[in-house]
Design a protein around this motif. Structure first.
Motif, PDB file in Angstrom:
ATOM      1  N   THR A   1      18.993  43.924  13.063  1.00  0.00           N
ATOM      2  CA  THR A   1      19.870  42.948  13.560  1.00  0.00           C
ATOM      3  C   THR A   1      21.437  42.751  13.291  1.00  0.00           C
ATOM      4  OG1 THR A   1      18.985  40.787  14.972  1.00  0.00           O
ATOM      5  CG2 THR A   1      18.733  41.063  12.492  1.00  0.00           C
ATOM      6  N   ASP A   2      21.458  41.579  13.917  1.00  0.00           N
ATOM      7  CA  ASP A   2      22.479  40.805  13.749  1.00  0.00           C
ATOM      8  C   ASP A   2      22.920  39.200  13.227  1.00  0.00           C
ATOM      9  OD1 ASP A   2      23.306  39.643  16.363  1.00  0.00           O
ATOM     10  OD2 ASP A   2      23.802  41.800  16.849  1.00  0.00           O
ATOM     11  N   ALA A   3      24.156  38.865  12.373  1.00  0.00           N
ATOM     12  CA  ALA A   3      24.153  38.045  12.083  1.00  0.00           C
ATOM     13  C   ALA A   3      24.343  36.658  12.992  1.00  0.00           C
ATOM     14  CB  ALA A   3      25.653  37.887  10.905  1.00  0.00           C
ATOM     15  N   ILE A   4      24.311  37.215  14.505  1.00  0.00           N
ATOM     16  CA  ILE A   4      25.517  36.213  15.994  1.00  0.00           C
ATOM     17  C   ILE A   4      23.762  35.522  15.940  1.00  0.00           C
ATOM     18  CG2 ILE A   4      25.571  36.358  18.214  1.00  0.00           C
ATOM     19  CD1 ILE A   4      28.377  38.285  17.633  1.00  0.00           C
ATOM     20  N   ASN A   5      22.687  36.743  16.290  1.00  0.00           N
ATOM     21  CA  ASN A   5      22.177  36.578  16.945  1.00  0.00           C
ATOM     22  C   ASN A   5      20.515  35.514  15.718  1.00  0.00           C
ATOM     23  OD1 ASN A   5      21.260  37.762  19.153  1.00  0.00           O
ATOM     24  ND2 ASN A   5      21.352  39.896  18.471  1.00  0.00           N
TER      25      ASN A   5
ATOM     26  N   ASP B   1      15.229  20.242  11.992  1.00  0.00           N
ATOM     27  CA  ASP B   1      16.277  19.068  12.547  1.00  0.00           C
ATOM     28  C   ASP B   1      17.694  19.325  12.214  1.00  0.00           C
ATOM     29  OD1 ASP B   1      13.826  17.678  12.046  1.00  0.00           O
ATOM     30  OD2 ASP B   1      13.454  18.024  10.254  1.00  0.00           O
ATOM     31  N   GLU B   2      18.614  18.256  13.153  1.00  0.00           N
ATOM     32  CA  GLU B   2      19.288  18.310  13.011  1.00  0.00           C
ATOM     33  C   GLU B   2      20.268  18.708  11.281  1.00  0.00           C
ATOM     34  OE1 GLU B   2      23.762  15.632  14.485  1.00  0.00           O
ATOM     35  OE2 GLU B   2      20.570  14.735  14.873  1.00  0.00           O
ATOM     36  N   GLY B   3      21.050  19.384  11.540  1.00  0.00           N
ATOM     37  CA  GLY B   3      21.582  20.022  10.488  1.00  0.00           C
ATOM     38  C   GLY B   3      20.847  20.949   9.237  1.00  0.00           C
ATOM     39  N   GLU B   4      19.498  21.068   9.218  1.00  0.00           N
ATOM     40  CA  GLU B   4      18.460  21.785   8.680  1.00  0.00           C
ATOM     41  C   GLU B   4      18.662  23.044   8.636  1.00  0.00           C
ATOM     42  OE1 GLU B   4      14.406  23.051   8.693  1.00  0.00           O
ATOM     43  OE2 GLU B   4      14.227  21.510  10.320  1.00  0.00           O
ATOM     44  N   PHE B   5      18.966  24.028   9.351  1.00  0.00           N
ATOM     45  CA  PHE B   5      20.183  25.141   8.964  1.00  0.00           C
ATOM     46  C   PHE B   5      21.099  25.353   9.108  1.00  0.00           C
ATOM     47  CE2 PHE B   5      16.142  26.100  10.862  1.00  0.00           C
ATOM     48  CZ  PHE B   5      15.342  26.318   9.675  1.00  0.00           C
ATOM     49  N   ALA B   6      22.496  24.360   8.806  1.00  0.00           N
ATOM     50  CA  ALA B   6      23.781  24.335   8.554  1.00  0.00           C
ATOM     51  C   ALA B   6      24.556  24.838   7.407  1.00  0.00           C
ATOM     52  CB  ALA B   6      24.389  22.679   8.709  1.00  0.00           C
ATOM     53  N   ASP B   7      23.890  24.896   6.899  1.00  0.00           N
ATOM     54  CA  ASP B   7      24.342  26.509   5.352  1.00  0.00           C
ATOM     55  C   ASP B   7      23.883  27.382   5.307  1.00  0.00           C
ATOM     56  OD1 ASP B   7      25.271  23.851   4.036  1.00  0.00           O
ATOM     57  OD2 ASP B   7      23.745  23.666   2.561  1.00  0.00           O
ATOM     58  N   ASP B   8      22.599  27.572   6.502  1.00  0.00           N
ATOM     59  CA  ASP B   8      22.389  28.715   6.609  1.00  0.00           C
ATOM     60  C   ASP B   8      23.249  29.216   7.770  1.00  0.00           C
ATOM     61  OD1 ASP B   8      20.206  29.136   4.833  1.00  0.00           O
ATOM     62  OD2 ASP B   8      19.199  27.758   6.068  1.00  0.00           O
TER      63      ASP B   8
ATOM     64  N   SER C   1      27.879  32.256   9.534  1.00  0.00           N
ATOM     65  CA  SER C   1      28.427  33.114  10.478  1.00  0.00           C
ATOM     66  C   SER C   1      29.473  33.789   9.433  1.00  0.00           C
ATOM     67  CB  SER C   1      29.979  31.932  10.989  1.00  0.00           C
ATOM     68  OG  SER C   1      28.319  30.849  11.279  1.00  0.00           O
ATOM     69  N   THR C   2      30.159  33.681   8.011  1.00  0.00           N
ATOM     70  CA  THR C   2      31.178  34.679   7.746  1.00  0.00           C
ATOM     71  C   THR C   2      30.046  35.530   7.441  1.00  0.00           C
ATOM     72  OG1 THR C   2      29.642  34.223   5.062  1.00  0.00           O
ATOM     73  CG2 THR C   2      30.984  32.453   5.925  1.00  0.00           C
ATOM     74  N   LEU C   3      28.970  36.510   7.636  1.00  0.00           N
ATOM     75  CA  LEU C   3      28.464  37.724   7.993  1.00  0.00           C
ATOM     76  C   LEU C   3      29.117  38.743   9.564  1.00  0.00           C
ATOM     77  CD1 LEU C   3      25.572  38.137   6.174  1.00  0.00           C
ATOM     78  CD2 LEU C   3      27.525  37.653   5.625  1.00  0.00           C
ATOM     79  N   ILE C   4      29.528  37.482  10.404  1.00  0.00           N
ATOM     80  CA  ILE C   4      30.130  38.264  11.698  1.00  0.00           C
ATOM     81  C   ILE C   4      31.719  39.009  12.009  1.00  0.00           C
ATOM     82  CG2 ILE C   4      30.700  38.019  13.901  1.00  0.00           C
ATOM     83  CD1 ILE C   4      29.365  35.123  14.047  1.00  0.00           C
ATOM     84  N   LYS C   5      31.358  39.977  11.869  1.00  0.00           N
ATOM     85  CA  LYS C   5      32.746  41.239  12.183  1.00  0.00           C
ATOM     86  C   LYS C   5      32.626  41.641  13.464  1.00  0.00           C
ATOM     87  CE  LYS C   5      31.063  42.130   6.929  1.00  0.00           C
ATOM     88  NZ  LYS C   5      30.827  43.439   6.637  1.00  0.00           N
ATOM     89  N   VAL C   6      34.205  41.845  13.830  1.00  0.00           N
ATOM     90  CA  VAL C   6      34.757  42.759  14.672  1.00  0.00           C
ATOM     91  C   VAL C   6      35.728  43.957  13.958  1.00  0.00           C
ATOM     92  CG1 VAL C   6      36.005  42.607  16.661  1.00  0.00           C
ATOM     93  CG2 VAL C   6      34.465  40.665  16.233  1.00  0.00           C
ATOM     94  N   CYS C   7      35.046  45.130  13.809  1.00  0.00           N
ATOM     95  CA  CYS C   7      35.620  46.216  13.420  1.00  0.00           C
ATOM     96  C   CYS C   7      36.520  46.825  14.330  1.00  0.00           C
ATOM     97  CB  CYS C   7      34.688  46.758  12.495  1.00  0.00           C
ATOM     98  SG  CYS C   7      34.209  45.670  11.322  1.00  0.00           S
ATOM     99  N   TYR C   8      38.132  47.493  13.947  1.00  0.00           N
ATOM    100  CA  TYR C   8      38.408  48.335  15.157  1.00  0.00           C
ATOM    101  C   TYR C   8      39.065  48.961  14.511  1.00  0.00           C
ATOM    102  CZ  TYR C   8      41.461  50.224  18.668  1.00  0.00           C
ATOM    103  OH  TYR C   8      41.989  50.755  19.762  1.00  0.00           O
ATOM    104  N   ASP C   9      38.841  50.508  14.381  1.00  0.00           N
ATOM    105  CA  ASP C   9      39.744  51.180  14.108  1.00  0.00           C
ATOM    106  C   ASP C   9      40.325  52.563  14.397  1.00  0.00           C
ATOM    107  OD1 ASP C   9      41.116  53.006  12.970  1.00  0.00           O
ATOM    108  OD2 ASP C   9      39.159  53.906  11.177  1.00  0.00           O
TER     109      ASP C   9
END
Length: 234
Positions: free
Chosen positions: A57-61, A119-126, A131-139
């Motif tokens: 899958t991907d980070a967005i989903n 719960d609110e904020g439970e997965f904030a760190d995750d 979010s840092t793994l979302i990549k838009v690559c274009y060559d």
């Protein structure tokens, strides 16, 4: 990272981040040497052995699941590809692809309402991590040359213009929209074989910010050609 399992199709998978555990990891993600992301769900752990369902899958989903915008079932079955089943029996791993474990009525799939119910904020760190793994690559080099495999696209456009000319000659003045949208199911690099759009800067490929449908390893790309002069046959 700790190695999880070795697969023939995707190479070695390493445990990257555990999202839910109870004495052992139940929901977690893995990465391989190509930095591809896999969602892993432990669906059996008893005297018969252990079983996991694993989907690429991907980070967005992953983030959408953590925000309860997707159920775990929707993520693994509708927004993942590969459909890997991993069994660990008698000290050995067995890997199969797209077997009956993935059938809609399979007892191994997550339940229909399998939200994370965070719960609110439970997965904030995750969420921050993924979010840092979302990549838009274009060559741009991929788009400078014409792909021989896609020459039929250009031929298709040419045949369309021929038909328009026939219509004009037969019926006279015809008003046709200047916008053509084609949905292409492609694997690999998309190139457009026309002189007018040979330079990538001369046309624009439009799509959503993410590909929401990953039912297989192919993707659907919507190509929006604006101001296609040969379409205006009036």
């Amino acid at each position: 990272m700790q190695e999880f399992v070795n697969t023939e199709k995707y190479g070695k998978l390493y445990i990257d981040r555990i999202l839910f555990e109870s004495n052992f990891p139940i929901i977690f993600t893995c990465k391989n040497d190509a930095d591809e992301i896999f969602i892993c769900v432990c669906c059996q752990n008893n005297i018969k052995g252990c079983k996991w369902l694993v989907g690429k899958t991907d980070a967005i989903n992953i983030i959408r699941m953590l925000k309860d915008e997707l159920t775990l079932r929707e993520l693994v079955r509708g927004y993942s590809s590969g459909r890997i089943s991993v069994d660990y029996i008698d000290g050995e791993y067995r890997v199969e692809y797209n077997n009956s474990d993935w059938n809609e009525d399979s007892i191994y799939l997550p339940k229909e309402d399998s939200y994370m119910f965070a719960d609110e904020g439970e997965f904030a760190d995750d969420i921050s991590y993924y979010s840092t793994l979302i990549k838009v690559c274009y060559d741009e080099n991929y788009y400078k040359n014409i792909s021989k495999k896609l020459e039929t696209i250009n031929q298709g456009f040419e045949s369309i213009t021929d038909k328009f000319n026939e219509f004009v000659s037969l019926f006279g003045n015809i008003s046709i929209s200047s916008k053509v949208v084609s949905t292409l199911n492609v694997a690999g690099t998309l190139s457009v074989n026309t002189e007018e759009y040979k330079n990538q800067r001369d046309y624009k490929v439009t799509s959503d910010s993410c590909f929401d449908t990953l039912l297989n390893d192919n993707i659907s790309i919507e190509v929006d050609f604006n101001d296609c002069s040969f379409i205006d046959a009036a």
